[in-house]
Design a protein around this motif. Sequence first.
Motif, PDB file in Angstrom:
ATOM      1  N   ARG A  22      10.956 -26.433   5.403  1.00 47.85           N
ATOM      2  CA  ARG A  22      10.102 -27.624   5.381  1.00 47.85           C
ATOM      3  C   ARG A  22       8.660 -27.251   5.074  1.00 47.85           C
ATOM      4  O   ARG A  22       8.223 -26.124   5.350  1.00 47.85           O
ATOM      5  CB  ARG A  22      10.128 -28.339   6.738  1.00 47.85           C
ATOM      6  N   GLU A  23       7.951 -28.228   4.542  1.00 44.43           N
ATOM      7  CA  GLU A  23       6.494 -28.125   4.466  1.00 44.43           C
ATOM      8  C   GLU A  23       5.947 -28.953   5.613  1.00 44.43           C
ATOM      9  O   GLU A  23       6.178 -30.158   5.697  1.00 44.43           O
ATOM     10  CB  GLU A  23       5.971 -28.658   3.130  1.00 44.43           C
ATOM     11  N   LEU A  24       5.223 -28.295   6.519  1.00 43.91           N
ATOM     12  CA  LEU A  24       4.783 -28.946   7.740  1.00 43.91           C
ATOM     13  C   LEU A  24       3.411 -29.599   7.619  1.00 43.91           C
ATOM     14  O   LEU A  24       3.120 -30.565   8.316  1.00 43.91           O
ATOM     15  CB  LEU A  24       4.739 -27.924   8.881  1.00 43.91           C
ATOM     16  N   GLU A  25       2.585 -29.057   6.737  1.00 45.52           N
ATOM     17  CA  GLU A  25       1.207 -29.539   6.661  1.00 45.52           C
ATOM     18  C   GLU A  25       0.607 -29.156   5.313  1.00 45.52           C
ATOM     19  O   GLU A  25       0.942 -28.116   4.743  1.00 45.52           O
ATOM     20  CB  GLU A  25       0.372 -28.890   7.776  1.00 45.52           C
ATOM     21  N   GLN A  26      -0.279 -30.024   4.817  1.00 41.78           N
ATOM     22  CA  GLN A  26      -1.045 -29.722   3.613  1.00 41.78           C
ATOM     23  C   GLN A  26      -2.510 -30.009   3.896  1.00 41.78           C
ATOM     24  O   GLN A  26      -2.866 -31.106   4.324  1.00 41.78           O
ATOM     25  CB  GLN A  26      -0.560 -30.553   2.422  1.00 41.78           C
ATOM     26  N   ILE A  27      -3.367 -29.016   3.646  1.00 45.43           N
ATOM     27  CA  ILE A  27      -4.791 -29.122   3.966  1.00 45.43           C
ATOM     28  C   ILE A  27      -5.594 -28.637   2.763  1.00 45.43           C
ATOM     29  O   ILE A  27      -5.240 -27.635   2.131  1.00 45.43           O
ATOM     30  CB  ILE A  27      -5.153 -28.273   5.209  1.00 45.43           C
ATOM     31  N   MET A  83       6.302 -19.607  11.359  1.00 49.21           N
ATOM     32  CA  MET A  83       5.475 -20.479  10.546  1.00 49.21           C
ATOM     33  C   MET A  83       4.576 -19.648   9.650  1.00 49.21           C
ATOM     34  O   MET A  83       3.968 -18.669  10.089  1.00 49.21           O
ATOM     35  CB  MET A  83       4.619 -21.374  11.446  1.00 49.21           C
ATOM     36  N   ILE A  84       4.495 -20.033   8.374  1.00 52.72           N
ATOM     37  CA  ILE A  84       3.699 -19.311   7.391  1.00 52.72           C
ATOM     38  C   ILE A  84       2.603 -20.222   6.856  1.00 52.72           C
ATOM     39  O   ILE A  84       2.832 -21.409   6.594  1.00 52.72           O
ATOM     40  CB  ILE A  84       4.591 -18.805   6.229  1.00 52.72           C
ATOM     41  N   LEU A  85       1.414 -19.659   6.686  1.00 51.79           N
ATOM     42  CA  LEU A  85       0.292 -20.371   6.090  1.00 51.79           C
ATOM     43  C   LEU A  85       0.057 -19.786   4.696  1.00 51.79           C
ATOM     44  O   LEU A  85      -0.190 -18.582   4.552  1.00 51.79           O
ATOM     45  CB  LEU A  85      -0.951 -20.210   6.956  1.00 51.79           C
ATOM     46  N   LEU A  86       0.170 -20.647   3.674  1.00 50.53           N
ATOM     47  CA  LEU A  86      -0.052 -20.238   2.289  1.00 50.53           C
ATOM     48  C   LEU A  86      -1.382 -20.801   1.809  1.00 50.53           C
ATOM     49  O   LEU A  86      -1.741 -21.932   2.138  1.00 50.53           O
ATOM     50  CB  LEU A  86       1.051 -20.763   1.372  1.00 50.53           C
ATOM     51  N   ALA A  87      -2.098 -20.024   1.005  1.00 46.98           N
ATOM     52  CA  ALA A  87      -3.352 -20.498   0.432  1.00 46.98           C
ATOM     53  C   ALA A  87      -3.409 -20.169  -1.047  1.00 46.98           C
ATOM     54  O   ALA A  87      -3.152 -19.025  -1.452  1.00 46.98           O
ATOM     55  CB  ALA A  87      -4.540 -19.866   1.148  1.00 46.98           C
ATOM     56  N   ASP A  88      -3.736 -21.180  -1.834  1.00 52.89           N
ATOM     57  CA  ASP A  88      -4.000 -21.006  -3.268  1.00 52.89           C
ATOM     58  C   ASP A  88      -5.452 -21.410  -3.464  1.00 52.89           C
ATOM     59  O   ASP A  88      -5.793 -22.592  -3.413  1.00 52.89           O
ATOM     60  CB  ASP A  88      -3.053 -21.889  -4.083  1.00 52.89           C
ATOM     61  N   SER A  89      -6.319 -20.420  -3.685  1.00 50.52           N
ATOM     62  CA  SER A  89      -7.757 -20.676  -3.623  1.00 50.52           C
ATOM     63  C   SER A  89      -8.456 -20.391  -4.936  1.00 50.52           C
ATOM     64  O   SER A  89      -8.214 -19.372  -5.589  1.00 50.52           O
ATOM     65  CB  SER A  89      -8.391 -19.812  -2.525  1.00 50.52           C
ATOM     66  N   ILE A 124       4.076 -25.122 -15.563  1.00 55.78           N
ATOM     67  CA  ILE A 124       3.753 -25.951 -14.412  1.00 55.78           C
ATOM     68  C   ILE A 124       2.229 -26.061 -14.276  1.00 55.78           C
ATOM     69  O   ILE A 124       1.491 -25.156 -14.657  1.00 55.78           O
ATOM     70  CB  ILE A 124       4.365 -25.409 -13.110  1.00 55.78           C
ATOM     71  N   SER A 125       1.768 -27.181 -13.735  1.00 57.20           N
ATOM     72  CA  SER A 125       0.327 -27.413 -13.675  1.00 57.20           C
ATOM     73  C   SER A 125      -0.343 -26.681 -12.517  1.00 57.20           C
ATOM     74  O   SER A 125      -1.503 -26.300 -12.603  1.00 57.20           O
ATOM     75  CB  SER A 125       0.040 -28.913 -13.577  1.00 57.20           C
ATOM     76  N   SER A 126       0.389 -26.477 -11.422  1.00 56.66           N
ATOM     77  CA  SER A 126      -0.191 -25.863 -10.226  1.00 56.66           C
ATOM     78  C   SER A 126       0.816 -24.906  -9.596  1.00 56.66           C
ATOM     79  O   SER A 126       2.022 -25.165  -9.626  1.00 56.66           O
ATOM     80  CB  SER A 126      -0.562 -26.946  -9.212  1.00 56.66           C
ATOM     81  N   PRO A 127       0.346 -23.807  -9.006  1.00 60.95           N
ATOM     82  CA  PRO A 127       1.286 -22.854  -8.404  1.00 60.95           C
ATOM     83  C   PRO A 127       1.826 -23.253  -7.038  1.00 60.95           C
ATOM     84  O   PRO A 127       2.782 -22.643  -6.560  1.00 60.95           O
ATOM     85  CB  PRO A 127       0.455 -21.572  -8.284  1.00 60.95           C
ATOM     86  N   SER A 128       1.271 -24.278  -6.411  1.00 58.70           N
ATOM     87  CA  SER A 128       1.575 -24.533  -4.998  1.00 58.70           C
ATOM     88  C   SER A 128       3.059 -24.713  -4.707  1.00 58.70           C
ATOM     89  O   SER A 128       3.617 -24.071  -3.809  1.00 58.70           O
ATOM     90  CB  SER A 128       0.796 -25.755  -4.509  1.00 58.70           C
ATOM     91  N   GLU A 129       3.721 -25.607  -5.460  1.00 57.79           N
ATOM     92  CA  GLU A 129       5.131 -25.878  -5.163  1.00 57.79           C
ATOM     93  C   GLU A 129       6.000 -24.640  -5.393  1.00 57.79           C
ATOM     94  O   GLU A 129       6.919 -24.352  -4.625  1.00 57.79           O
ATOM     95  CB  GLU A 129       5.631 -27.048  -6.003  1.00 57.79           C
ATOM     96  N   GLY A 130       5.714 -23.911  -6.457  1.00 50.95           N
ATOM     97  CA  GLY A 130       6.479 -22.703  -6.731  1.00 50.95           C
ATOM     98  C   GLY A 130       6.276 -21.643  -5.675  1.00 50.95           C
ATOM     99  O   GLY A 130       7.204 -20.908  -5.316  1.00 50.95           O
ATOM    100  N   LEU A 131       5.053 -21.543  -5.146  1.00 54.08           N
ATOM    101  CA  LEU A 131       4.788 -20.571  -4.084  1.00 54.08           C
ATOM    102  C   LEU A 131       5.536 -20.924  -2.811  1.00 54.08           C
ATOM    103  O   LEU A 131       6.051 -20.045  -2.115  1.00 54.08           O
ATOM    104  CB  LEU A 131       3.290 -20.517  -3.786  1.00 54.08           C
ATOM    105  N   TRP A 182      -4.112 -25.334   1.113  1.00 57.69           N
ATOM    106  CA  TRP A 182      -3.399 -24.658   2.188  1.00 57.69           C
ATOM    107  C   TRP A 182      -2.088 -25.394   2.467  1.00 57.69           C
ATOM    108  O   TRP A 182      -2.063 -26.624   2.543  1.00 57.69           O
ATOM    109  CB  TRP A 182      -4.224 -24.646   3.475  1.00 57.69           C
ATOM    110  N   ARG A 183      -1.007 -24.669   2.616  1.00 59.84           N
ATOM    111  CA  ARG A 183       0.292 -25.249   2.968  1.00 59.84           C
ATOM    112  C   ARG A 183       0.865 -24.510   4.176  1.00 59.84           C
ATOM    113  O   ARG A 183       0.909 -23.272   4.194  1.00 59.84           O
ATOM    114  CB  ARG A 183       1.278 -25.139   1.803  1.00 59.84           C
ATOM    115  N   VAL A 184       1.298 -25.272   5.172  1.00 64.20           N
ATOM    116  CA  VAL A 184       1.983 -24.710   6.333  1.00 64.20           C
ATOM    117  C   VAL A 184       3.474 -24.962   6.146  1.00 64.20           C
ATOM    118  O   VAL A 184       3.904 -26.111   5.977  1.00 64.20           O
ATOM    119  CB  VAL A 184       1.506 -25.362   7.645  1.00 64.20           C
ATOM    120  N   ILE A 185       4.268 -23.903   6.140  1.00 63.17           N
ATOM    121  CA  ILE A 185       5.706 -24.043   5.884  1.00 63.17           C
ATOM    122  C   ILE A 185       6.516 -23.274   6.912  1.00 63.17           C
ATOM    123  O   ILE A 185       6.021 -22.358   7.579  1.00 63.17           O
ATOM    124  CB  ILE A 185       6.080 -23.538   4.466  1.00 63.17           C
TER     125      ILE A 185
END
Length: 285
Positions: free
Chosen positions: A21-26, A1-7, A266-273, A14-17
């Motif tokens: 799958r994407e498991l969580e978005q915080i 499980m990986i925790l990604l952060a775009d701050s 793209i408007s935000s980096p989250s999906e691409g990351l 925060w995205r847990v993937i």
Amino acid sequence: MILLADSGATKTDWRVIDIDRELEQITTLGFNPMYQESEEIYQVLHESLLPNLLNKAPSEIHYYGAGCSTPDRNKRVADALSRLFPEASIYIEHDLLAAARAACGQEAGIACIAGTGSNTCLYDGTDVIDNIPSLGFLLGDEGSGAYMGKLLIRAYLYRELPDELAKSLKNRFNLTKDIVLNEVYSAQVPSRYMATFAKFMHEKRKNPVIHAMIYESFALLFERHISKYDGYPTLPVNFVGSVAYHFSDELKQVAKKYGAKIGKIISSPSEGLIQYHQDLLKQKA
């Protein structure tokens, strides 16, 4: 499980993937290690991130953040995360690398941020290999919402706007010289104030005067930054940020003039990351 952060300074996404799958978005408060110490960052994360993870323990944390441009600043964030997740491998990177990986993936290209502020880089498919400095709000930020707002407000105060535009702007924002100067010279983040006028410019973008300002801002971004990278104009030029996304038509007009090949906007980096790191997981599997 990986925790990604775009701050950023305002919020952290925060995205847990896992591999597919994407498991969580915080969402938590944002922070910038240029201004905040490790203890303050730790307290924010302990109170707002940890409870929402529901005992999930990431094996890797990839944190991309504003202000993460020196070893000392990166250590502040890493120390806070290490206290929360002592078993995780932690990687702290600048938000410019997040934009590059989100927009370019594992392909070489030129990556640009165009939101409240702006920045650009040459990317080799893994890392940033060249960066012409942005210089920030006072000296640079060409192509950003703050730069466009600065052009608009300067023209307004110099009485260079057509009467209809000037009246509309004054009525919308109740503008006075004193209000503007206080926000620019006394507020903590003047660029954020100037960028608020980008929405007005978007609404009025068909007006020739406003269109010229938008065009000038993007043209300077190409002249002073993008066109100076090795491989331009054969490499795709990719953009991340709300200004690039909402002014994409004008951006494409300028790019055509400069012979650039536009890739993604793209408007935000989250999906691409998410896609970038899932691809890496698949390659390791």
